[in-house]
Design a protein around this motif. Structure first.
Motif, mmCIF file in Angstrom:
data_model
loop_
_atom_site.group_PDB
_atom_site.id
_atom_site.type_symbol
_atom_site.label_atom_id
_atom_site.label_comp_id
_atom_site.label_asym_id
_atom_site.label_seq_id
_atom_site.Cartn_x
_atom_site.Cartn_y
_atom_site.Cartn_z
ATOM 1 N N VAL A 277 0.840 -1.204 0.000
ATOM 2 C CA VAL A 277 0.000 0.000 0.000
ATOM 3 C C VAL A 277 0.871 1.248 0.000
ATOM 4 N N SER A 278 1.888 1.241 0.859
ATOM 5 C CA SER A 278 2.788 2.387 0.930
ATOM 6 C C SER A 278 3.495 2.613 -0.394
ATOM 7 N N LEU A 279 3.951 1.517 -1.035
ATOM 8 C CA LEU A 279 4.648 1.637 -2.300
ATOM 9 C C LEU A 279 3.746 2.203 -3.394
ATOM 10 N N LEU A 280 2.500 1.731 -3.445
ATOM 11 C CA LEU A 280 1.580 2.196 -4.482
ATOM 12 C C LEU A 280 1.166 3.648 -4.254
ATOM 13 N N LEU A 281 0.911 4.013 -2.990
ATOM 14 C CA LEU A 281 0.569 5.410 -2.705
ATOM 15 C C LEU A 281 1.741 6.331 -3.014
ATOM 16 N N GLU A 282 2.953 5.859 -2.744
ATOM 17 C CA GLU A 282 4.127 6.659 -3.091
ATOM 18 C C GLU A 282 4.227 6.839 -4.601
ATOM 19 N N ALA A 283 3.877 5.783 -5.358
ATOM 20 C CA ALA A 283 3.908 5.884 -6.808
ATOM 21 C C ALA A 283 2.914 6.934 -7.302
ATOM 22 N N ILE A 284 1.723 6.960 -6.701
ATOM 23 C CA ILE A 284 0.729 7.967 -7.091
ATOM 24 C C ILE A 284 1.235 9.368 -6.743
#
Length: 731
Positions: A148-155
């Motif tokens: 989740v953290s990785l995907l939110l960081e990508a956004i």
């Protein structure tokens, strides 16, 4: 031991698998063979992205550092695998850190945000529920917290990439996805320790700061204001410094954005103050920041006080600003600066005596005797009050000494203030010779100030014209007034009124009315009150009684409309404007009362006086008008009582002094008493033709040769002054 060896083996296999994936991504090759790692969404990168577009764009990234691989591996260690979106998130982050913004954006755009958002919401909601219950559940989550953290960081990095490329609205919409997702999943906000190992808090915090900035620079002011309010009112568990930074940026935006936003919806704060405008909301935020500074929750920032000073000054709340300076703890601003700013606040609030006392302390030997701005301000305050005019002369001379040889502009300002103070000081002179000397010095000082500025300063020209007019050099006064109006472009009502009054003193009533009509067209509708009143007085001077009454009626209607509109307007100038309008309305009723008294319409005059009393119970002007009404009716004793009541309210009310002397003389009172009232009036205003005329009558009644000579001089002065008297006082 066997289990430990098994875990180590599993970890090494995972590391090796991850290394294969990263090498594949970097080289553009496809994973093959049954032993290759299977993505958690049961679809490999090779089958999901068979096109050569990604491979060609990442061909340059052929050598990844071992450090980046280990970092990415540790962030996904608990998943045991890497899906397509996570792989793109990792690769995009690497490209973004290297500065390849366009390539990073291309990688991020390959992530199906609409598909992963529901999984992120479910994961965050379940994780938050587990933490609240402090229990472990066997329910499987769609994603791990690290994913989740990785995907939110990508956004978030996608939004930053779009911002770098100037696509601000797209960046704002991308950033908004993060806040919408987190807020809908965790309405109560992220717990303090939630996701600390994967920096979820940092991502959310940076997104909260970034979103309003993106809307702001995209020139979407409404969305920016809503985002700022959302940042401050929603539960994000931000640290104190971040909240303070957002509050300051929001306050500055509200003050200078130039667009009035709808008031915030604070229904849940029923017992608290709810701002009704941008200005009030900005003031509230800045006062909260000052309170945090006082409590030492944030560091001192002088710009907070600067913005608050501007906001409260614009709103007309100078007294509230003074309170903020007084409550500020020592050490933030130096003592001299505090005294000067407090003096400015009290002067703006109309408390001149308090401001002058503060300036006296500041300019004393113990602080800063040569503070030039304080010397100018002290001289200005004293110049407006004849009882302090001599002190004003002293302050002006000190300011000239402190600026000698430095700046001609500052020197001209000091010289102008010296002339103003000398002019005010001349009015308190007992001997005529002393008065003439001070008037001459005042005029010379103002002329010198005008020469220093090449007659291009409207303020200096205004005071020079005023001094010429009071000394009855009306032609020179007209020239200066016209020059001042040309410089200001007719934007100052005071200039129009002064020129009109000078023309009326020359008995050029037609020209004066033409000027006043021009002023009416050039000024805004809320500034036309004094113009209409002057026009009515011009019509009275020309004997056009009916037209004058119509003008007064028009003026009263304007004030009524303005009073209603102020009820729905901003507070920025409400109190000052309302006070000015009430005073103007009061004077209008008094003017009308005198008109009806001269027409012997007693009942109409009494109605006007009744209206005046409803506005202000104690008024020297109203008491004087009442006395004049009694005098016209032949009720001299009642008239004397009314005049004495007026002098009780204002001992320096000149019309009451003269009228009281006239009625007392008619009642047979002692000549000494009558003369004392007339001499008192002349000491306050040497240009009062009525006082000179009645003093001449008093001398004439004595019948002696010397008294007749004095009477002749008084009559001569009265005739000269009456012929050059304006319809309203020049000042």
């Amino acid at each position: 031991m066997t289990r430990i060896r098994s875990e180590k083996g599993s970890r090494s296999r995972s590391s090796g698998s991850f290394g294969m994936i990263m090498n594949c991504l970097c080289s553009g090759e496809q994973l093959s063979g049954p032993d290759d790692l299977i993505f958690s969404d049961s679809e490999s990168l090779a089958t999901r992205d068979r096109k050569s577009e990604l491979s060609s764009r990442v061909a340059a990234v052929t050598h990844r550092s071992h450090t980046n691989i280990l970092e990415a591996e540790s962030s996904l260690r608990e998943t045991g695998g890497l899906n397509y979106e996570e792989a793109r998130a990792l690769l995009g982050r690497c490209e973004y850190r290297k500065g390849n913004i366009e390539l990073a954006l291309h990688v991020f755009e390959g992530i199906d945000i609409a598909a992963v958002t529901p999984k992120i919401k479910v994961t965050l909601a379940r994780a938050g529920e587990h933490r609240r219950r402090r229990s472990h559940s066997n329910d499987t989550q769609p994603l791990s917290i690290n994913s989740v953290s990785l995907l939110l960081e990508a956004i978030f990095l996608k939004a930053k990439s779009l911002q770098s490329l100037g696509k601000l609205e797209e960046a704002a919409r991308s950033c908004k996805v993060i806040l919408d997702t987190v807020e809908s999943s965790l309405p109560g906000g992220l717990p303090q320790s939630f996701g600390a190992d994967c920096k979820l808090h940092d991502i959310v915090s940076q997104s909260v700061e970034l979103l309003p900035e993106l809307w702001k620079f995209a020139d979407c002011q409404h969305e920016a204001i809503l985002s700022y309010r959302r940042s401050l009112l929603s539960h994000w568990n931000l640290d104190t410094q971040t909240i303070a930074k957002i509050q300051k940026e929001f306050a500055v935006f509200l003050l200078y954005c130039g667009d009035e936003a709808s008031p915030p919806n604070l229904r849940f704060q029923m017992d608290r103050f709810t701002p009704k405008s941008n200005l009030e909301e900005a003031i509230l935020l800045l006062m909260i920041l000052l309170r945090k500074v006082s409590l030492k929750r944030i560091e001192w920032d002088p710009s907070i006080l600067d913005h608050l000073s501007f906001a409260l000054s614009v709103s007309g709340n100078s007294r509230a600003l003074a309170t903020q300076f007084e409550e500020l703890l020592p050490g933030f601003i130096n003592r001299e600066d505090r005294f000067y700013r407090l003096a400015l606040c009290y002067y703006g609030a109309g408390e001149d005596s308090v401001a002058l006392n503060l300036l006296r302390k500041l300019l004393g030997n113990g602080m800063d005797p040569t503070c030039f701005p304080a010397l100018l301000m002290a001289s200005k305050i004293c110049g407006d009050n004849r009882s302090h005019a001599e002190e004003g002369v002293s302050f002006a001379l000190r300011s000239l000494e402190s600026v000698d040889g430095k700046c001609d502009k500052l020197k001209s300002t000091s010289t102008c203030l010296l002339g103003i103070s000398l002019s005010a000081h001349s009015k308190s002179a007992v001997a005529d010779s002393e008065r003439v000397t001070r008037q001459t010095k005042a005029l010379e000082a103002l002329k010198t100030a005008g020469k220093m500025t090449a007659m291009s300063d409207p303020i200096i020209l205004y005071h020079l014209s005023l001094e010429y007019a009071e000394q009855r050099n009306l032609d020179a006064a007209v020239d200066c007034a016209k020059q001042m109006l040309n410089l200001e472009g007719g934007s100052n009502v005071k200039g129009w009124l002064l020129l009109t009054r000078i023309l009326s003193a020359q008995r050029r009533f037609v020209d004066a009315e033409t000027i006043i009509d021009g002023a009416f067209d050039q000024t805004g509708k809320w500034d036309r009150g004094e113009i209409l009143r002057t026009k009515a007085k011009l019509q009275l001077a020309e004997g056009q009684i009916k037209r004058a009454i119509e003008t007064y009626t028009q003026l009263l209607a304007l004030l009524q409309v303005q009073k209603k509109s102020l009820g729905y307007g901003k507070r920025s100038f409400k109190s000052t404007r309302r006070h000015f309008d009430r005073n103007l309305e009061l004077e209008i009723w008094h003017d009308l009362a005198h008109v009806y008294i001269n027409l012997s319409q007693w009942s109409d005059a009494e109605i006007c006086l009744f209206k005046s009393k409803a506005i202000r119970t104690y008024s020297a002007t109203r008491c004087h008008a009442t006395g004049v009404l009694y005098e016209k009716k032949g009720l001299y004793k009642e008239a004397v009582k009314a005049f004495q009541e007026a002098l009780t309210i204002d001992p320096s009310h000149i019309p009451s002094l003269v009228s009281n002397a006239v009625v007392l003389n008619r009642l047979g009172n002692s000549e000494v008493v009558v003369k004392s009232f007339l001499m008192n009036a002349l000491s306050l205003d040497r240009m009062n033709h009525s006082a000179w005329y009645n003093l001449g009558l008093l001398y004439k009644s004595q019948g002696t040769l010397s008294s007749l000579s004095e009477a002749a001089e008084c009559f001569e002065a009265a005739v000269f002054l009456e012929e050059s008297a304006p319809v309203e006082p020049f000042r």
